[in-house]
Design a protein around this motif. Structure first.
Motif, short mmCIF file in Angstrom:
data_model
loop_
_atom_site.label_atom_id
_atom_site.label_comp_id
_atom_site.label_asym_id
_atom_site.label_seq_id
_atom_site.Cartn_x
_atom_site.Cartn_y
_atom_site.Cartn_z
N GLY A 140 50.45 45.57 25.60
CA GLY A 140 49.97 44.76 26.71
C GLY A 140 51.07 44.16 27.56
N HIS A 141 52.16 43.74 26.94
CA HIS A 141 53.25 43.12 27.71
C HIS A 141 54.07 44.16 28.47
CE1 HIS A 141 52.52 39.15 26.17
NE2 HIS A 141 52.60 39.55 24.92
N PHE A 142 54.18 45.36 27.91
CA PHE A 142 54.98 46.41 28.53
C PHE A 142 54.18 47.20 29.56
CE2 PHE A 142 56.68 45.81 24.23
CZ PHE A 142 58.00 45.50 24.52
N LYS A 143 52.91 47.44 29.24
CA LYS A 143 52.07 48.26 30.10
C LYS A 143 50.70 47.60 30.27
CE LYS A 143 54.35 52.62 29.03
NZ LYS A 143 54.80 52.86 30.41
N PRO A 144 50.63 46.58 31.10
CA PRO A 144 49.36 45.84 31.25
C PRO A 144 48.21 46.69 31.75
CG PRO A 144 50.98 45.19 32.94
CD PRO A 144 51.71 46.01 31.93
N TRP A 145 48.50 47.82 32.39
CA TRP A 145 47.44 48.68 32.91
C TRP A 145 46.61 49.29 31.77
CZ3 TRP A 145 46.91 53.80 31.67
CH2 TRP A 145 48.04 54.46 31.13
N VAL A 146 47.18 49.40 30.57
CA VAL A 146 46.46 50.03 29.45
C VAL A 146 45.25 49.17 29.06
CG1 VAL A 146 46.61 50.91 27.10
CG2 VAL A 146 48.56 51.17 28.66
N ALA A 147 45.43 47.85 28.99
CA ALA A 147 44.31 46.96 28.66
C ALA A 147 43.23 47.05 29.72
CB ALA A 147 44.80 45.53 28.51
N GLU A 148 43.63 47.14 30.99
CA GLU A 148 42.64 47.28 32.07
C GLU A 148 41.92 48.62 31.97
OE1 GLU A 148 40.47 46.50 35.64
OE2 GLU A 148 41.33 45.33 33.99
N ALA A 149 42.66 49.68 31.61
CA ALA A 149 42.05 50.99 31.43
C ALA A 149 41.02 50.95 30.31
CB ALA A 149 43.12 52.04 31.13
N HIS A 150 41.34 50.25 29.24
CA HIS A 150 40.38 50.09 28.14
C HIS A 150 39.11 49.41 28.63
CE1 HIS A 150 38.73 48.92 24.23
NE2 HIS A 150 38.66 47.69 24.70
N SER A 155 33.30 49.91 30.32
CA SER A 155 32.24 49.67 31.29
C SER A 155 31.83 50.94 32.03
CB SER A 155 32.69 48.62 32.31
OG SER A 155 33.84 49.06 33.02
N ASP A 156 32.39 52.09 31.64
CA ASP A 156 32.06 53.38 32.25
C ASP A 156 32.33 53.39 33.76
OD1 ASP A 156 31.26 54.65 29.89
OD2 ASP A 156 29.26 53.77 30.02
N ASP A 157 33.33 52.67 34.19
CA ASP A 157 33.69 52.66 35.62
C ASP A 157 34.73 53.74 35.87
OD1 ASP A 157 34.30 52.15 38.24
OD2 ASP A 157 34.38 49.97 38.01
N HIS A 158 34.27 54.97 36.02
CA HIS A 158 35.17 56.12 36.11
C HIS A 158 35.93 56.15 37.43
CE1 HIS A 158 33.25 57.51 32.49
NE2 HIS A 158 32.07 57.41 33.09
N TYR A 203 38.46 63.84 47.01
CA TYR A 203 37.61 63.15 46.06
C TYR A 203 36.20 62.96 46.61
CZ TYR A 203 35.78 59.28 43.30
OH TYR A 203 35.00 58.47 42.51
N ASP A 204 35.24 63.26 45.82
CA ASP A 204 33.85 63.02 46.16
C ASP A 204 33.22 62.33 44.96
OD1 ASP A 204 30.90 63.54 46.16
OD2 ASP A 204 31.38 64.54 48.05
N GLU A 205 32.91 61.07 45.12
CA GLU A 205 32.46 60.26 44.00
C GLU A 205 31.21 60.84 43.34
OE1 GLU A 205 30.81 55.75 43.16
OE2 GLU A 205 32.07 56.16 44.92
N GLU A 206 30.23 61.24 44.14
CA GLU A 206 28.99 61.73 43.57
C GLU A 206 29.21 63.03 42.82
OE1 GLU A 206 25.23 61.80 42.29
OE2 GLU A 206 26.25 60.16 43.32
N GLU A 207 30.01 63.94 43.42
CA GLU A 207 30.29 65.20 42.74
C GLU A 207 31.09 64.95 41.47
OE1 GLU A 207 29.18 68.30 43.34
OE2 GLU A 207 27.91 67.23 44.78
N ALA A 208 32.00 63.99 41.50
CA ALA A 208 32.79 63.67 40.31
C ALA A 208 31.88 63.20 39.19
CB ALA A 208 33.83 62.61 40.65
#
Length: 248
Positions: A140-150, A155-158, A203-208
């Protein structure tokens, strides 16, 4: 070694790509970019193809097993021995993919990292294994983006997960891009940036989302779905976009 004026001419011919997510169009087409890259020396063209192959989402599609991608990445890093910043970028990209693969494996209910040396890459494998239940694998301290990715995976927010991943990769490129202007490294970093910008532009959100649902259904119901997917599949899952970005 390259001729300095040749690479100055190449870099000044390439348009500014702009900030990530700031535009839906790409300032230079794949066709035009390939034309410009013909100015590269033959050896540099080969190294660039290798680097894009192993870092681009589409490039690993031909590999079926984790160890194949890991072996190929190590080969590419060795080939880039004269360009340590590009070596670092390839390693950082593979380590980012490993973290995402670990998040997805854990999200599917895997209760331990298992034999991570056979599906992971880089310096964080031991840390991931030792801190499997921690949301950020103890990073978490080195790579804070990992906790956000988790959190986003939970929440299935792809869509947000895609943006977060691409932002992290772009940050890595920006970090090294400040060190190079008119050399082969500058060209390589530009192309890796272009791959991401081009990928997002299509990128097409619906197709994704449709594609993601079809992949999940195939994995659950398909008779040939493997029990332990390899990097050729696991690493491809670092994106929900049905896009290709490799310069082939």
């Amino acid at each position: 070694m390259s001729r300095p004026h040749q690479y100055i001419a190449l870099m000044t011919s390439l348009p500014h790509l702009g900030k990530l997510f700031s535009r839906k169009d790409v300032p230079i087409s794949k066709f035009r970019l390939k034309q410009r890259l013909a100015m590269l020396e033959e050896e540099h063209q080969r190294l660039l193809r290798e680097m894009v192959e192993v870092t681009a989402w589409a490039g690993v599609a031909k590999y079926d097993q984790d160890v194949e991608v890991i072996r190929r990445a190590n080969q590419v890093i060795a080939d880039l021995k004269d360009y340590p910043d590009l070596q670092d970028l390839v390693q950082a990209r593979m380590e980012t993919r490993t973290l995402i693969a670990a998040l997805r494996r854990r999200g599917r209910g895997q209760d331990a990292a298992g034999d991570i040396q056979n599906w992971g890459f880089g310096c964080w494998c031991s840390q991931i294994k030792a801190n499997w239940t921690d949301p950020a694998f103890g990073l978490g301290h080195f790579k804070p983006w990992v906790a956000e990715a988790h959190r986003l995976m939970q929440s299935d927010d792809h869509v947000a997960m895609e943006r977060l991943t691409l932002t992290e990769v772009f940050r890595q490129l920006d970090q090294y891009g400040t060190r190079h202007e008119f050399d082969f490294e500058a060209v390589g970093i530009y192309v890796l940036r272009w791959v991401i910008v081009e990928r997002w532009s299509r990128y097409d959100e619906e197709e994704a989302r449709k594609r993601l649902l079809s992949l999940v259904a195939a994995a659950l119901n398909g008779p040939q779905a493997p029990e332990n997917p390899g990097v050729g599949q696991e690493f491809l899952k670092d994106s929900s976009l049905p896009l290709e970005g490799a310069i082939s």
